[in-house]
Every structure is written in structure tokens, then in C-alpha cells.
Motif scaffolding. Structure first.
Motif, short mmCIF file in Angstrom:
data_model
loop_
_atom_site.label_atom_id
_atom_site.label_comp_id
_atom_site.label_asym_id
_atom_site.label_seq_id
_atom_site.Cartn_x
_atom_site.Cartn_y
_atom_site.Cartn_z
N GLY A 153 21.34 -4.84 0.75
CA GLY A 153 20.97 -4.38 -0.58
C GLY A 153 20.36 -5.41 -1.50
O GLY A 153 20.36 -5.22 -2.72
N TYR A 154 19.82 -6.51 -0.94
CA TYR A 154 19.19 -7.53 -1.77
C TYR A 154 17.66 -7.43 -1.75
O TYR A 154 16.98 -8.16 -2.46
N ARG A 155 17.13 -6.55 -0.93
CA ARG A 155 15.69 -6.39 -0.79
C ARG A 155 15.11 -5.69 -2.01
O ARG A 155 15.59 -4.64 -2.43
N LYS A 156 14.07 -6.29 -2.58
CA LYS A 156 13.35 -5.69 -3.69
C LYS A 156 11.99 -5.17 -3.23
O LYS A 156 11.31 -5.83 -2.43
N GLN A 157 11.65 -3.98 -3.69
CA GLN A 157 10.28 -3.51 -3.47
C GLN A 157 9.45 -3.99 -4.65
O GLN A 157 9.69 -3.59 -5.79
N HIS A 158 8.52 -4.85 -4.35
CA HIS A 158 7.71 -5.44 -5.42
C HIS A 158 6.70 -4.43 -5.93
O HIS A 158 6.19 -3.60 -5.18
N SER A 159 6.43 -4.52 -7.22
CA SER A 159 5.43 -3.63 -7.81
C SER A 159 4.06 -3.81 -7.18
O SER A 159 3.26 -2.88 -7.12
N TYR A 160 3.80 -5.02 -6.66
CA TYR A 160 2.51 -5.26 -6.02
C TYR A 160 2.39 -4.49 -4.71
O TYR A 160 1.29 -4.16 -4.26
N GLU A 161 3.54 -4.19 -4.08
CA GLU A 161 3.51 -3.36 -2.88
C GLU A 161 3.01 -1.96 -3.22
O GLU A 161 2.24 -1.36 -2.47
N THR A 162 3.48 -1.45 -4.35
CA THR A 162 3.03 -0.13 -4.80
C THR A 162 1.52 -0.14 -5.05
O THR A 162 0.81 0.82 -4.73
N MET A 163 1.05 -1.23 -5.64
CA MET A 163 -0.38 -1.36 -5.89
C MET A 163 -1.17 -1.32 -4.58
O MET A 163 -2.18 -0.61 -4.45
N LEU A 164 -0.69 -2.08 -3.57
CA LEU A 164 -1.37 -2.10 -2.28
C LEU A 164 -1.32 -0.74 -1.59
O LEU A 164 -2.31 -0.30 -0.98
N GLN A 165 -0.19 -0.06 -1.72
CA GLN A 165 -0.08 1.27 -1.14
C GLN A 165 -1.12 2.22 -1.74
O GLN A 165 -1.73 3.03 -1.03
N ASP A 170 -6.30 5.12 -1.39
CA ASP A 170 -7.64 5.40 -1.91
C ASP A 170 -8.71 5.01 -0.89
O ASP A 170 -9.74 5.68 -0.75
N PHE A 171 -8.48 3.91 -0.17
CA PHE A 171 -9.42 3.48 0.86
C PHE A 171 -9.57 4.55 1.95
O PHE A 171 -10.69 4.88 2.37
N SER A 177 -11.24 2.26 -5.99
CA SER A 177 -9.97 1.61 -6.35
C SER A 177 -10.14 0.49 -7.37
O SER A 177 -9.20 -0.25 -7.64
N SER A 178 -11.32 0.35 -7.94
CA SER A 178 -11.61 -0.81 -8.78
C SER A 178 -10.79 -0.85 -10.07
O SER A 178 -10.61 -1.91 -10.66
#
Length: 549
Positions: A153-165, A170-171, A177-178
Motif C-alpha cells: 500500500g505504499y505505491r502512488k499513482q503519479h498524476s503524470y501517469e494519468t497524463m501519459l495514459q 488520444d494517439f 494531444s497538444s
């Protein structure tokens, strides 16, 4: 009207610009008026009088340089018109231990909530550390860490992961995606609740050492790692060894015993060449680490006096305001903590160049003074032997923002140590054994130095910066203090407290020091998470005992 110029010490012949000074503007200080020959940007220095060729440049009341040519009054001080120079030093029989003890009455009966260890120290956190005894085990410890962090339970989902997803989505769909941007604070969210509520984190201490260097390198590494394993912020440790390297498990155990005789926290030692397969190693590591975590989780925070705090004083990305705002403020905190019976660490020996005499005079006896000066001489000699020297310490960013010579930088950096007597001088990778102010031999490199301070026992680090640096530590909270308000506004995600109010005249050093101490107490109690902790900035770089400025 805001103050334009500052004369730091009565004996100074250069002044610090607190604001930009246009060319041709007159500036006034102590009844003296000079006209700026060219624009002087804030943080930089201006000659308060004519300085003849080869004459001393004095700042903070000490020698910080020599004039390359005659410098007229009102001229900007630059790397072209002055060169590094510092005063001579020697052990003197007279001790200068008298100091003005600050008012600590508001904090005398205060406490923080920490983790009490059987050796008498108190942690400000409760971490499990996973350590390779040699770089060959980095892959295995990284795998172990990844599994434990994810499943416990120490794993964080980074907000940048959401951005990449979103970019991937979109790709694949052919969308533009600009315009996708991250609107979060960059901290990320925890994917699930922690299994062990009283374990603050599982931290990884990878490195590139353990074999291939000298036997002394191996011993030094084991000393540093022992400092982390026995650290009051550490609940327990898992150590993976290959088996054939110079840094052996028995060597590490010897260093642990030196620091805490009869050490009783759980340490899992596993050797890959003895166990055989990776599967056997990882199976044992997971089982034994999980068992250790269940035991460590029984500990809870309890009240402790402020005398149980050990604060490391650090700076990185320094600027021309460091020595007149953040550093004197944390120096006042240092004096307050010493008066309360706590411990303070001042390190970065290349950044104490030019103030050797003052610090040696403050040592409580001549033996300590001699040890400090010998460490400084030895360090400087090693640097000179490879064609360098302490004069090479200032970085491009330091120089750009007003720290023209190492002595200027050092005179300001030393302010972090306050004014109390020096009660110990520690060579790397030693540890704090007495209350009061200790000098710890480390490089000026901020991550190497912070790593060493924590290894020496710092359970909180106060880190001043004028340019901005994200530096943190795996097991000790690093509180980031900006020297100027512009930086605090620009880099809000890494700055915990702004001391630029001292420069603007909106707050005194005492006011800011009081705010810093309150933040230290909240952080030590687990009530405040530093920006470095929020970002997961877990920097750990051992000093391979060579020339690092």
C-alpha cells in the motif's frame, strides 16, 4: 521605503545590494554615499570605497578576496576584478566559548511525538530500509522494493501517469494531444491503504560501491550504511549481499556494533552466493522482511523532549542572499536547539573556507580545534593535488547570483552553525555522540553532504536554497527554506518556508527562526509532510572518500 543596501559587518568594504541598483544611482550606508558605476543586480556586491590592486576584500568581517586591479568605489564586484583569498589560521590556546544564549522560554516545555528507541534516541519517522551491500545486488533490492511497495500500500499513482495514459489514448484514436496539461500538484495518489499503519515507508538505498575500490572504501561504505541501519528513524532493514565483494556482512555488523552496542532492531542479512538461486534469495527476503515489518509496526509515536532532536544544517543552490536571510535564521534555530539540549550538525567543509579561525576558536578544547584544522588542511591538500582547490567550489549558479569567491560563499554558509561552542569534530562517516554543535567533514555537494548528515544521526535536516533544489532523503525529512521570496513563489512545490521576508524587512531573523522551529516540531511529529517527502525525493549518494567539492 525598503532598504537598498546592506553592510553586513562594521569592518566590511563591500556592500550587498538588496534590490537592483541602476547605473548612476547613489546608495547610502553608515553616512557614506557612493554612486553605482554600472547596474548592480540584487544579491551582488558593490565596492563601498576604492580598493587598490591586491588589497583585501572584506565581507562578514573576514577576508573573502583580493582586488585584481584598483576597484573604484561604486564598482560592481565580479570574478574579473577580484580573486579568491582567505585568512590564515592556527590553533590558539584561548577558547572563544562565550555566546549569547537565545530566549528559549516558549519551547522549554514543548515536545514532539516520535519513535523511542532502546538506545535512547528518538526517531521522527519509522522506515524500513532495503540495502545492497554491493552494487551487484541493486537489481535484486529494486525488485524487492517494487514488490513490497506495491503490495503493502505504499505505491502512488503519479498524476503524470494519468497524463501519459491520456496521450496514449488520444494517439491511438488519432486525436490532437497538444493541449493536455497536468493540473495537479505532482504529488500523486496512494492506490490503496497501507497494510502497516505505523511504518512510514519502505525505502531503497542503492549505490555504486561495495567492491572494486580500496578496502578503506568498503569500510567507509559499511560505516555509512550502519549509520542508516541504526538511525532512530529506521525501524529495521533488509541487507542483500552477493558474497565475494570487499564490503562483507561481518564488516557491516562491526560498524553497527560500534554505533549501537547490542543493537536490537530487526536486520535481515542474506547472501546470494550462499543461498544459490535468485528465487531462493528473493523468497527468503520477502518472508523475513514481512516478518520484520509486522514487529516494527507495533511501535507508535510517543512524546519526546526537543533535546532528542538532531538537526543537520545544509545548503544547496546558494545565492547572494543565503548568508543574510536563510542561513542566519537556521543558525538562530541551531542556537535555540543547543540551548534546549539538542544536537546540531554543520558540514560541507569546502564551504567553511575562510572561517577556519572562528570555528576552531569556538571548539571547546584545543584537541578539537586541532582535529578540525587538520581535516581542513588535509581536504584542501587532496584537492590541490589533483589541480583543484576550495576556490573551485562555487558553481555557475552561485557565481551568477552573487557568490563570487569560495570565501564569500563560505562566510555566509557558516552562519548555519549559529554561535554556540563546537562540542565535537567528526570525520566521515562518523556519528553524533554528544549534544551541542558538531562539525562533520563532508563535501560541499549537497546530496553527498545530506546523505552523510543523516548517516551521522540527523533526524531532521534544514536545507537552505536561493536557486532551488529538490534534494530530499529516504529516511529523514528535509525542510527546504528559500532565501528569497521570488524563489518561494516560483518553485512552490519544493519550498516549505520562505525566509525572504528578512530581505524585504517584513520579518526579523528571530521571527523567522521561531517559525522554522515550529515547522521542525510539526515535521518531527509527523504532522507536516515536507515538499521533498511529498514528491518522493529520496536522494542517497555515499561519498567515495575522494575530492568532491
Amino acid at each position: 521605503m525598503k532598504q537598498t543596501i546592506l553592510k553586513i559587518h562594521p569592518g566590511d568594504n563591500v556592500w550587498v545590494a538588496l534590490q537592483d541598483i541602476p547605473a548612476g544611482a547613489g546608495v547610502h550606508c553608515d553616512g557614506v554615499t557612493v554612486t553605482a558605476i554600472r547596474k548592480v543586480e540584487a544579491k551582488h556586491k558593490i565596492a563601498a570605497q576604492e580598493l587598490p590592486k591586491d588589497s583585501p576584500v572584506i565581507m562578514y568581517g573576514v577576508l573573502v578576496g583580493l582586488a585584481n586591479d584598483t576597484i573604484p568605489a561604486g564598482e560592481l564586484i565580479t570574478t574579473q576584478n577580484i580573486r579568491h583569498a582567505s585568512g590564515s589560521f592556527a590553533v590558539k590556546g584561548e577558547r572563544h566559548n562565550q555566546w549569547t544564549v537565545p530566549d528559549i522560554s516558549p519551547w522549554e516545555n514543548r515536545h514532539f511525538d516520535g519513535y523511542h528507541r532502546t538506545d535512547g534516541r528518538v526517531g521522527t519517522g519509522n522506515y524500513w530500509v532495503i540495502i545492497p551491500l554491493v552494487f551487484c545486488e541493486n537489481r535484486n533490492v529494486q525488485l524487492l522494493h517494487e514488490i513490497l511497495v506495491k503490495e503493502l500500500g505504499y505505491r502512488k499513482q503519479h498524476s503524470y501517469e494519468t497524463m501519459l495514459q491520456q496521450l496514449l489514448q488520444d494517439f491511438r484514436s488519432g486525436k490532437d494531444s497538444s493541449n493536455i496539461a497536468d493540473s495537479s500538484n505532482g504529488e500523486g495518489i496512494v492506490l490503496q491503504g497501507r497494510t502497516f499503519a505505523n511504518i512510514d515507508g519502505i525505502k531503497l538505498l542503492t549505490h555504486t560501491m561495495g567492491c572494486g575500490g580500496t578496502k578503506q572504501d568498503a569500510r567507509t561504505l559499511c560505516g555509512l550504511l550502519a549509520g542508516y541501519i541504526t538511525h532512530p528513524n529506521v525501524a529495521g532493514a533488509t541487507v542483500l549481499s552477493l558474497g565475494c565483494q570487499n564490503a562483507q556482512i561481518d564488516m557491516l555488523k562491526e560498524e553497527i556494533e560500534k554505533r549501537v552496542p547490542g543493537f536490537d532492531r530487526t536486520v535481515v542479512f542474506l547472501e546470494q552466493q550462499q543461498l544459490g538461486s535468485e528465487k531462493a534469495l528473493m523468497t527468503q527476503a520477502i518472508h523475513q522482511t514481512f516478518d520484520g515489518l509486522t514487529k516494527a509496526n507495533t511501535q507508535q509515536r510517543q512524546p519526546a523532549p526537543l533535546s532528542k532532536l538532531c538537526i543537520g544544517m545544509e545548503c544547496g543552490g546558494s545565492d547572494g542572499f543565503s548568508g543574510i536571510s536563510a542561513n542566519p535564521a537556521v543558525g538562530r534555530v541551531a542556537d535555540m536547539l543547543v540551548a534546549l539540549g539538542g544536537s546540531v550538525i554543520l558540514s560541507e567543509f569546502p564551504e567553511l573556507c575562510g572561517v577556519e579561525q572562528e570555528l576552531s576558536d569556538r571548539c571547546i578544547n584545543t584537541d578539537l580545534a586541532g582535529r578540525y584544522l587538520q581535516l581542513m588542511r588535509d581536504y584542501a591538500s587532496r584537492a590541490e593535488a589533483v589541480g583543484s582547490g576550495f576556490d573551485s567550489n562555487p558553481s555557475a549558479g552561485n557565481i551568477r547570483d552573487g557568490l563570487i569567491t569560495d570565501a564569500i560563499k563560505s562566510a555566509g554558509a557558516a552562519k548555519k552553525g549559529g554561535s554556540s561552542p563546537v562540542t565535537d569534530v567528526i570525520d566521515y562517516p562518523g556519528w553524533v555522540q554528544h549534544p551541542g554543535l558538531a562539525l562533520l567533514c563532508t563535501p560541499g555537494s549537497d546530496v553527498e553532504s545530506t546523505t552523510a548528515e543523516v548517516g551521522a544521526g540527523a533526524n531532521v535536516v534544514l536545507f537552505t536554497t536561493g536557486l532551488g533544489t529538490p534534494t530530499g532523503n529516504p529516511v529523514t525529512p528535509v525542510i527546504k527554506l528559500s532565501t528569497n521570496s521570488k524563489l518561494a513563489a516560483k518553485m512552490q512545490d519544493i519550498i516549505d518556508l520562505d525566509t525572504g521576508t528578512i530581505i524585504s524587512g517584513d520579518a526579523s531573523i528571530d521571527d523567522v527562526a521561531a517559525n522554522i522551529l515550529e515547522l521542525v516540531i510539526a515535521t518531527a511529529s509527523g504532522q507536516y509532510s515536507t515538499k521533498a517527502q511529498q514528491l518522493g525525493q529520496d536522494d542517497f549518494i555515499p561519498w567515495k572518500r575522494g575530492v568532491s567539492l
